[in-house]
Write a protein that holds these residues in place. Structure first.
Motif, mmCIF file in Angstrom:
data_model
loop_
_atom_site.group_PDB
_atom_site.id
_atom_site.type_symbol
_atom_site.label_atom_id
_atom_site.label_comp_id
_atom_site.label_asym_id
_atom_site.label_seq_id
_atom_site.Cartn_x
_atom_site.Cartn_y
_atom_site.Cartn_z
ATOM 1 N N LEU A 57 0.061 -14.129 -9.831
ATOM 2 C CA LEU A 57 -1.040 -12.932 -9.826
ATOM 3 C C LEU A 57 -0.302 -12.062 -8.737
ATOM 4 O O LEU A 57 0.054 -12.677 -7.725
ATOM 5 C CB LEU A 57 -2.213 -13.710 -9.701
ATOM 6 C CG LEU A 57 -2.599 -14.639 -10.628
ATOM 7 C CD1 LEU A 57 -4.052 -15.133 -10.301
ATOM 8 C CD2 LEU A 57 -2.694 -14.066 -12.076
ATOM 9 N N VAL A 58 -0.836 -10.894 -8.779
ATOM 10 C CA VAL A 58 -0.575 -9.778 -7.707
ATOM 11 C C VAL A 58 -1.758 -8.900 -7.500
ATOM 12 O O VAL A 58 -2.327 -8.557 -8.469
ATOM 13 C CB VAL A 58 0.650 -8.791 -8.001
ATOM 14 C CG1 VAL A 58 0.956 -7.901 -7.077
ATOM 15 C CG2 VAL A 58 1.965 -9.810 -8.235
ATOM 16 N N PHE A 59 -2.367 -8.735 -6.101
ATOM 17 C CA PHE A 59 -3.116 -7.874 -5.848
ATOM 18 C C PHE A 59 -2.881 -7.106 -4.472
ATOM 19 O O PHE A 59 -1.571 -7.568 -3.785
ATOM 20 C CB PHE A 59 -4.525 -8.497 -5.616
ATOM 21 C CG PHE A 59 -4.676 -9.503 -4.395
ATOM 22 C CD1 PHE A 59 -5.136 -8.813 -3.108
ATOM 23 C CD2 PHE A 59 -4.104 -10.543 -4.323
ATOM 24 C CE1 PHE A 59 -5.257 -9.693 -1.861
ATOM 25 C CE2 PHE A 59 -4.071 -11.571 -3.274
ATOM 26 C CZ PHE A 59 -4.690 -10.943 -1.934
ATOM 27 N N SER A 60 -3.250 -6.037 -4.252
ATOM 28 C CA SER A 60 -2.849 -5.029 -3.106
ATOM 29 C C SER A 60 -3.939 -4.540 -2.211
ATOM 30 O O SER A 60 -4.491 -3.769 -2.649
ATOM 31 C CB SER A 60 -1.983 -4.064 -3.570
ATOM 32 O OG SER A 60 -1.583 -3.097 -2.872
ATOM 33 N N PRO A 61 -3.905 -5.435 -1.011
ATOM 34 C CA PRO A 61 -5.033 -4.469 -0.058
ATOM 35 C C PRO A 61 -4.210 -3.308 0.675
ATOM 36 O O PRO A 61 -3.362 -3.591 1.312
ATOM 37 C CB PRO A 61 -5.416 -5.830 0.971
ATOM 38 C CG PRO A 61 -3.939 -6.674 0.678
ATOM 39 C CD PRO A 61 -3.306 -6.505 -0.719
ATOM 40 N N ALA A 62 -4.616 -2.152 0.338
ATOM 41 C CA ALA A 62 -3.971 -1.024 0.731
ATOM 42 C C ALA A 62 -4.343 -0.701 2.240
ATOM 43 O O ALA A 62 -5.437 -1.039 2.693
ATOM 44 C CB ALA A 62 -4.225 0.147 0.080
ATOM 45 N N ARG A 63 -3.699 -0.157 3.083
ATOM 46 C CA ARG A 63 -3.934 0.468 4.298
ATOM 47 C C ARG A 63 -5.007 1.547 4.245
ATOM 48 O O ARG A 63 -5.027 2.204 3.010
ATOM 49 C CB ARG A 63 -2.537 1.029 5.080
ATOM 50 C CG ARG A 63 -1.459 -0.077 5.211
ATOM 51 C CD ARG A 63 -0.362 0.617 6.125
ATOM 52 N NE ARG A 63 -0.619 0.679 7.438
ATOM 53 C CZ ARG A 63 -0.307 -0.281 8.136
ATOM 54 N NH1 ARG A 63 0.357 -1.378 7.805
ATOM 55 N NH2 ARG A 63 -0.568 0.110 9.558
ATOM 56 N N ARG A 64 -5.869 1.436 5.197
ATOM 57 C CA ARG A 64 -6.886 2.519 4.815
ATOM 58 C C ARG A 64 -6.374 4.112 5.177
ATOM 59 O O ARG A 64 -5.763 4.120 6.290
ATOM 60 C CB ARG A 64 -8.310 2.278 5.851
ATOM 61 C CG ARG A 64 -8.671 0.946 5.497
ATOM 62 C CD ARG A 64 -10.034 0.791 6.581
ATOM 63 N NE ARG A 64 -10.662 -0.590 6.154
ATOM 64 C CZ ARG A 64 -10.261 -1.782 6.616
ATOM 65 N NH1 ARG A 64 -9.371 -1.637 7.620
ATOM 66 N NH2 ARG A 64 -11.119 -3.026 6.524
ATOM 67 N N ALA A 65 -6.759 4.947 4.200
ATOM 68 C CA ALA A 65 -6.282 6.329 4.340
ATOM 69 C C ALA A 65 -6.693 6.833 5.622
ATOM 70 O O ALA A 65 -5.921 7.844 6.189
ATOM 71 C CB ALA A 65 -6.528 7.123 3.149
ATOM 72 N N ARG A 66 -8.114 6.582 5.871
ATOM 73 C CA ARG A 66 -8.614 7.317 7.177
ATOM 74 C C ARG A 66 -8.248 7.267 8.349
ATOM 75 O O ARG A 66 -8.198 8.068 9.334
ATOM 76 C CB ARG A 66 -10.297 7.056 6.971
ATOM 77 C CG ARG A 66 -10.553 5.781 7.254
ATOM 78 C CD ARG A 66 -12.226 5.588 7.381
ATOM 79 N NE ARG A 66 -12.536 4.296 7.976
ATOM 80 C CZ ARG A 66 -12.795 3.232 6.860
ATOM 81 N NH1 ARG A 66 -12.495 3.478 5.582
ATOM 82 N NH2 ARG A 66 -13.156 2.121 7.433
ATOM 83 N N ASN A 148 2.223 4.180 6.090
ATOM 84 C CA ASN A 148 1.001 5.326 6.209
ATOM 85 C C ASN A 148 0.010 5.104 5.612
ATOM 86 O O ASN A 148 -0.419 3.971 4.712
ATOM 87 C CB ASN A 148 1.542 6.734 5.747
ATOM 88 C CG ASN A 148 2.947 7.018 6.441
ATOM 89 O OD1 ASN A 148 2.858 7.097 7.740
ATOM 90 N ND2 ASN A 148 3.901 7.640 5.964
ATOM 91 N N GLY A 149 -1.318 5.660 6.060
ATOM 92 C CA GLY A 149 -2.577 5.266 5.268
ATOM 93 C C GLY A 149 -2.403 5.582 3.839
ATOM 94 O O GLY A 149 -1.888 6.461 3.234
ATOM 95 N N GLY A 150 -3.011 4.546 3.071
ATOM 96 C CA GLY A 150 -2.936 4.524 1.587
ATOM 97 C C GLY A 150 -1.955 3.840 1.040
ATOM 98 O O GLY A 150 -1.936 3.580 -0.153
ATOM 99 N N ALA A 151 -1.130 3.219 1.846
ATOM 100 C CA ALA A 151 0.084 2.379 1.031
ATOM 101 C C ALA A 151 -0.206 1.226 0.915
ATOM 102 O O ALA A 151 -1.216 0.430 1.882
ATOM 103 C CB ALA A 151 0.929 2.254 2.607
#
Length: 296
Positions: A57-66, A148-151
């Motif tokens: 299983l794969v999930f992705s906690p992204a870096r916050r864009a703000r 970067n943010g959003g990654a």
């Protein structure tokens, strides 16, 4: 047809285009612990199954864009490479939304959402007891996709043990109607895997709900109110004032209940909870609170 290069628009704009078109996306609760053993529970729609042998299983906690900050889930799996993945269905969607609030590090979202933490057998993070299916996993790799943010950060998990509810089987196969899975669309929209598929749940981006743990026990243990009802109540940041509650007692539907024959407390409570449920189903949690806090 519009042609849009990612470099020609802002990250949030392209983010919304991606989420609005790549849908519906299944929702997973990821439960993790930090090196001190503190539990975190967070939902992710950047999630799916990618392999059966080995089961991945794969999930992705992204870096916050703000502000380019990272989520507690990512920080936890880097400290303790274990996670439980619990599948979200319609019966817990409001509690799921509440758990997505950005609580401070160390706050247990199991407690805030009112969901049940069940001890896992092979990993340290607990699973969601109400989930129709849950998977205890070892984190194989965390692959950063950018700085970067959003990654995104791909958390690749190998299933060690699966827990599947007997209630969702039909003739030895998973019945999608019994599973009643929900998925994310764009914005505040969700999709349900049966009946009237589209519905809306406001995402608590700018709010921080009081949590189910702050709901009085007499309400939390209601025989009328569901988990979704409690999730809506817990998403309110503060209860109405005593004056507001007292004024609401004059509403015809409330006063009729409070003047119940023989003033039977148990019957009055049931009727108040039924009325509160109607307000919650109509999207009015503040009125529901004013009903539930009546003195009888």
């Amino acid at each position: 047809m519009a042609k849009i290069k990612p470099s020609d628009v802002s990250v949030p704009e392209f983010h919304q285009l991606l989420l609005g078109t790549i849908a519906p996306r299944p929702i997973a609760f990821a439960s993790t612990v930090d090196k001190e053993g503190r539990v975190n529970l967070s939902p992710f729609s950047f999630f799916n199954v990618f392999s059966a042998n080995p089961p991945i299983l794969v999930f992705s906690p992204a870096r916050r864009a703000r502000d380019n900050s990272t989520k507690h889930t990512l920080e936890n799996v880097l400290e303790v490479p274990e996670v439980t993945i619990s599948i979200v269905n319609y019966s817990m969607v409001e509690q799921m939304s509440l758990a997505s609030s950005e609580y401070d590090r160390g706050v247990d979202e199991f407690v805030k959402s009112g969901l049940t933490a069940v001890a896992s057998e092979t990993v340290r993070p607990p699973r969601v007891g109400e989930a129709p299916a849950a998977y205890e996993c070892r984190v194989v790799e965390v692959k950063a996709l950018g700085e970067n943010g959003g990654a995104g950060n791909l958390v690749i998990c190998e299933v060690q043990l699966a827990h599947i509810s007997d209630d969702i089987f039909l003739n030895s196969k998973i019945d999608p109607f019994k599973l009643d899975a929900v998925s994310r669309m764009g914005g505040d929209w969700y999709c349900r895997a049966q009946g009237d598929a589209l519905f809306e749940v406001e995402k608590p981006i700018k709010t921080k709900g009081m949590g189910v743990d702050n709901i009085p026990k007499s309400i939390r243990n209601s025989k009328v109110l569901t988990g979704n009802h409690l999730g809506k109540l817990g998403n309110v940041e503060s209860m109405p004032s005593e004056e507001e509650v007292n004024n609401f007692a004059n509403e015809p539907e409330v006063s009729a209940i409070l003047q119940y024959v023989d003033h039977e407390p148990d019957r009055i409570q049931v009727e108040l909870h039924k009325l509160a449920a109607q307000h919650l189903d109509a999207g009015d949690p503040l009125s529901a609170w004013k009903v539930l806090l009546q003195d009888y």
